[in-house]
Design a protein around this motif. Structure first.
Motif, short mmCIF file in Angstrom:
data_model
loop_
_atom_site.label_atom_id
_atom_site.label_comp_id
_atom_site.label_asym_id
_atom_site.label_seq_id
_atom_site.Cartn_x
_atom_site.Cartn_y
_atom_site.Cartn_z
N THR A 667 0.78 -1.23 0.00
CA THR A 667 0.00 0.00 0.00
C THR A 667 0.81 1.28 0.00
O THR A 667 0.32 2.32 -0.41
N HIS A 668 2.06 1.23 0.49
CA HIS A 668 2.80 2.48 0.62
C HIS A 668 4.31 2.22 0.60
O HIS A 668 4.76 1.07 0.71
N GLY A 669 5.04 3.30 0.48
CA GLY A 669 6.49 3.17 0.46
C GLY A 669 7.17 4.51 0.73
O GLY A 669 6.53 5.56 0.76
N VAL A 670 8.48 4.43 0.94
CA VAL A 670 9.32 5.61 1.12
C VAL A 670 10.52 5.46 0.19
O VAL A 670 11.17 4.40 0.17
N LEU A 725 13.28 12.58 0.94
CA LEU A 725 12.50 11.39 1.24
C LEU A 725 11.11 11.62 0.67
O LEU A 725 10.43 12.60 1.01
N VAL A 726 10.68 10.72 -0.21
CA VAL A 726 9.38 10.83 -0.87
C VAL A 726 8.46 9.77 -0.26
O VAL A 726 8.81 8.58 -0.23
N PHE A 727 7.30 10.18 0.22
CA PHE A 727 6.32 9.29 0.84
C PHE A 727 5.19 9.07 -0.17
O PHE A 727 4.62 10.04 -0.69
N HIS A 728 4.87 7.82 -0.44
CA HIS A 728 3.96 7.56 -1.55
C HIS A 728 3.16 6.29 -1.33
O HIS A 728 3.50 5.44 -0.49
N GLU A 729 2.12 6.13 -2.13
CA GLU A 729 1.37 4.90 -2.19
C GLU A 729 2.05 3.95 -3.17
O GLU A 729 2.63 4.38 -4.15
N TRP A 732 7.88 2.31 -6.24
CA TRP A 732 8.50 3.44 -6.90
C TRP A 732 7.93 3.68 -8.29
O TRP A 732 7.88 4.82 -8.76
N ARG A 733 7.47 2.63 -8.97
CA ARG A 733 6.85 2.82 -10.27
C ARG A 733 5.54 3.58 -10.14
O ARG A 733 5.26 4.53 -10.89
N ALA A 734 4.71 3.13 -9.19
CA ALA A 734 3.42 3.80 -8.98
C ALA A 734 3.61 5.25 -8.59
O ALA A 734 2.75 6.10 -8.89
N ALA A 735 4.72 5.55 -7.92
CA ALA A 735 4.99 6.92 -7.47
C ALA A 735 5.60 7.79 -8.56
O ALA A 735 5.89 8.97 -8.33
#
Length: 852
Positions: A667-670, A725-729, A732-735
């Motif tokens: 669901t998420h990543g950094v 630092l990028v916070f995303h759902e 890295w591809r989806a972001a």
């Protein structure tokens, strides 16, 4: 020295070697900067070539090879032009092989275009001087890591059929990589490879005294020192036996220059043993391997996720590693803007400069030699920037500008983007308290003043940060006009919250990051800086970590609070070194940016930025691709029974990445994006942290040859680094990390108003020259090559992709080629006026050659 393996007597050895070929491959590894001055190295290489030719006049069976143009061959060409015809003859005869490029660069640690130009420029140099040479073997990076999973594609595009490497010796063995194999790249390209140490048969006892009188003991000695390890790991039975070492004279011992009767030993072997032993070049070795090609296994993709641990961030941002990346970036931009402005400049001399200071081992240069290459690096960067300014100013003269034009903002990336851009608001009179800023399309854009410059009680000019929309490889103007001050203002909130991301502080430490309903916490603060004190008496100064010290923040405050940018400033020390850390948020962005300034006093150890390690898949981009970093099965520390004893893996958890490192679950990543630092990271699985190594220092060293090494290894002085630092759902591809990382690493270029305009204005106040439609396709280079224009792209997410490229001109012809200009049938291409339609297979590097 003895490598190990099970003890065997002479008869058992003979049985083991019955079906093997022993090919002795003489070589001098040109280290350029190791243990001696450049003056000594150059004289030594001239002597090496002289000695090789002398031996060949007497022994027609002797073989030899060399690799790099600038670090190996050039001194000989300069000092012994009388011997060049003889060298050309030996190369034409196949007795001397050329197995390299312009400079022996490290594939993971130079800019991507630098690596490609090294292949192109090196081959052109060698083909020009030695037109009959077979250049199918690449073997000039045998003292560095073997590279990333796209090496086979680069090699085949560069015209190579075979690849020779070495490090990491133990790491590759433990990963199941044999000594000969077929390596398949991410895109499916394949190349025949071999690995092994370039040094061998170079110790004073390599040829035992009285070897003929005690022959069985001689056989056992050769087995233990040279044959056992390579025969253990060779699937073909074609054994590459190295003869030579760093800066080694042929057939002489390392260091002492004692003659070694290798020809006599080989003659005795061939007289007594059934299986022959002979001298060979790498070309002859691979000919023999090809005959046993069916025995070669195919290894796919990533073979070494770690690289080597001992080249990290030497000298901080004064190190040559940093200047190599900067020079690569500036030269790519100089060529790009030159094409947009219609310039026909040839930047090959500057690329050659860059390659010269990109040779491996140069962090160990003696002081005078370092100063020379450092000056060359600075000059190369300056000339590239001057070329950019010339082109940008030429473009600016075609753009309508009013007296209130504050700036022309250029976007060097082939896609539209919205960026917070620093702009100076200045005029000949004092500037108003409030202004309205509009872009080239007449739209009002958000901004905020950041720093006013006061004189005599008035503000004459001010720095502002302006949020501006930029077209692909194009520009927009920014204009300002005074407006009446707003009488009522909303209460300014002094907190780090842009409405999308909120930072929670405990004093100066970021304890949590909140993105919507997702709260990110961890074992350390999200703005941790840590110094690691290291035992630098260990080999290559990579010893145990003796202690660690986190930054102590003495004060911290919110200095800006929107509406475009939020900025927190913390000041303190880390292990006694003064540091200032700015933490920034930007409107509409789910990322936290950090800007560090550090006044380094010198120490034995390294400084790292650290953040919590989330549970999830660890992935990173690499040159021309991306890979999962599988570190759990890596064996760290010294390992016996291998040459070099695993010195490449002395720092547990260390790995490399090109521009970003991402940890994500469903669901998420950094994702950490490295704006301008070196490429090494540390994973501490036990503590639950990831770290990016910013600065590494050692010294002073007061004994041995290293006491003469450049003082920059101490890293003393002021250093600056930026990361996000990028916070995303999702992952890295989806972001959209391909484009986001490129945007952070290649900011817009701001030009002050420039005129007068030339003739009638052919341009609008905003315009675009070039655009790539697919978000997963990277524009690598766009430049003039002779009468042609070259466009280079690569697919960055592993997906078959249809993309169109809108060009600044309509080509007469366009064709997909490799780096040597030969047709590349992997890429489907259609030309429609000034638009190219391309079909790119996953992970493909595509070069398009166009005539105009």
């Amino acid at each position: 020295h003895a490598i190990g393996g099970c003890p065997m007597n002479a008869d058992e050895i003979r049985a083991r070697l019955q079906d093997c070929q022993r090919l002795v491959v003489p070589y001098c590894h040109a280290d350029w900067a190791w243990t001696h001055t450049r003056a000594w190295h150059e004289a030594r290489y001239v002597h090496v070539f002289e000695r090789v030719l002398e031996i060949m006049r007497k022994d027609p069976g002797f073989r030899w090879y060399f690799d790099a143009w600038i670090t190996h061959l050039r001194p000989f060409l300069d000092r012994r032009p009388d011997l060049v015809p003889e060298l050309q003859t030996r190369i034409a005869e196949g007795k001397i092989a050329i197995c390299g490029t312009y400079a022996n660069v490290r594939p993971n640690m130079v800019g991507e275009e630098t690596f490609i130009r090294n292949l192109i420029i090196g081959r052109r140099r060698f083909q020009s001087m030695f037109p009959e040479a077979d250049l199918s073997v690449h073997a000039d990076i045998v003292d560095v890591a073997l590279g990333h999973p796209q090496i086979p594609q680069l090699m085949t595009l560069g015209g190579y059929e075979y690849y020779r490497c070495w490090r990491p010796q133990a790491g590759l063995t433990l990963a199941g990589v044999p000594y000969e194999w077929i390596w398949q790249a991410l895109d499916g390209s394949q190349i025949v490879c071999s690995r092994g140490c370039y040094g061998g048969m170079c110790a004073p006892n390599s040829v035992p005294e009285g070897y003929a009188e005690a022959w069985d003991q001689t056989v056992e000695h050769l087995w233990q020192t040279e044959l056992e390890l390579v025969s253990r790991h060779s699937p073909t039975g074609v054994l590459w036996v190295s003869q030579g070492m760093d800066d080694g004279l042929p057939l002489q011992s390392h260091g002492g220059d004692q003659y070694l009767d290798v020809p006599g030993l080989m003659a005795e072997w061939n007289k007594r043993e059934q299986s022959p032993m002979r001298f060979a070049t790498p070309l002859e070795f691979y000919e023999a391997v090809n005959e046993a090609k069916k025995a070669l296994p195919t290894m796919t993709g990533t073979l070494d996720p770690c690289d080597v641990c001992y080249n990290t961030a030497w000298g901080g941002n004064r190190g040559l590693w940093r200047k190599r990346y900067v020079a690569d970036e500036e030269l790519v931009l100089a060529e790009l803007w030159g094409q947009m402005a219609g310039n026909a400049d040839d930047f090959t001399p500057l690329w050659e400069n860059l390659l010269r200071f990109s040779a491996h081992a140069t962090q160990w240069l003696f002081q005078t030699d370092f100063d020379e290459l450092d000056a060359l690096a600075e000059l190369t960067i300056l000339k590239a920037r001057e070329a950019q300014q010339t082109s940008l100013k030429a473009l600016a003269r075609t753009i309508p500008q009013s007296p209130n034009t504050a700036a022309i903002v250029f976007n060097p990336l082939p896609f539209a983007r919205t960026e917070a851009v620093p702009v100076l608001i200045t005029a000949s009179t004092a500037i108003p308290d409030e202004v309205v800023i509009t872009d080239g399309a007449g739209n009002e854009v958000p901004y905020q003043y950041t720093t006013g410059m006061e004189y005599a009680g008035r503000i004459w000019e001010a720095d502002a940060v302006v949020q501006v929309e930029l077209p692909p490889v194009g520009y927009t103007t920014l204009e300002w006009q005074a407006r009446e001050p707003v009488t009522e203002r909303a209460t300014e909130r002094k907190e780090m919250d842009n409405g999308l991301v909120r930072l929670d502080y405990d004093g100066p430490n970021i304890t949590a990051v909140t993105l919507g309903s997702q709260r990110f916490e961890g074992t350390v603060p999200w703005n941790t800086l840590r110094f690691h004190e290291v035992d630098t008496t260990a080999p290559l100064h990579v010893g145990a970590i003796k202690s660690t010290s986190d930054a102590v923040w003495e004060q911290g405050e919110v200095a800006e609070a929107g509406p475009v940018r939020w900025r927190h400033v913390a000041r303190g020390t880390v292990a006694g070194h003064p540091v200032t850390l700015e933490t920034l948020l930007f409107a509409g962005q789910a990322r936290v940016e950090y800007r560090l300034t550090c006044d380094w006093q010198g120490a034995d150890g390294f400084l790292a930025a650290m953040w919590p390690l989330l549970v999830g898949k660890l992935e990173a981009d690499v040159p021309f691709g991306a890979e999962q970093k599988k570190l759990d099965d890596i064996q760290w520390g010294l390992i016996n029974d291998h040459r070099s004893q695993n010195i490449e893996r002395q720092r547990e958890g260390m790995f490399y990445a090109r521009s970003f490192v991402s940890v994500s679950e469903a669901t998420h990543g950094v994702t950490h994006v490295n704006h301008n630092g070196d490429r090494y990271y540390l994973r501490n699985a036990a503590e639950g942290t990831l770290a990016h190594i910013l600065l590494n220092s050692v010294g002073p060293i007061t004994q041995g040859w290293e006491q003469h090494v450049n003082w920059q290894t101490k890293s003393i002085g002021r250093h600056s680094f930026t990361w996000s630092l990028v916070f995303h759902e999702g992952d890295w591809r989806a972001a959209g990390m391909t484009r986001l990382a490129a945007s952070l690493r290649r900011p817009p270029q701001v030009l002050l108003p420039h005129g007068p305009m030339t003739g009638e204005a052919p341009c609008d106040s905003t315009d675009s020259f070039l655009e790539v439609s697919a978000p997963n396709v990277v524009l690598a280079a766009f430049y003039r090559d002779g009468e042609a224009t070259v466009l280079r792209l690569w697919e960055a997410e592993g997906a078959a992709t249809q993309t169109s490229v809108r060009l600044p001109f309509a080509p007469l012809t366009a064709s997909a080629v490799d780096f040597q200009g030969q047709p590349d049938d992997r890429v489907a291409l259609n030309l429609r006026g000034s638009t190219l339609d391309l079909a790119l297979p996953p992970w493909t590097i595509a070069t398009i050659r166009m005539t105009r």
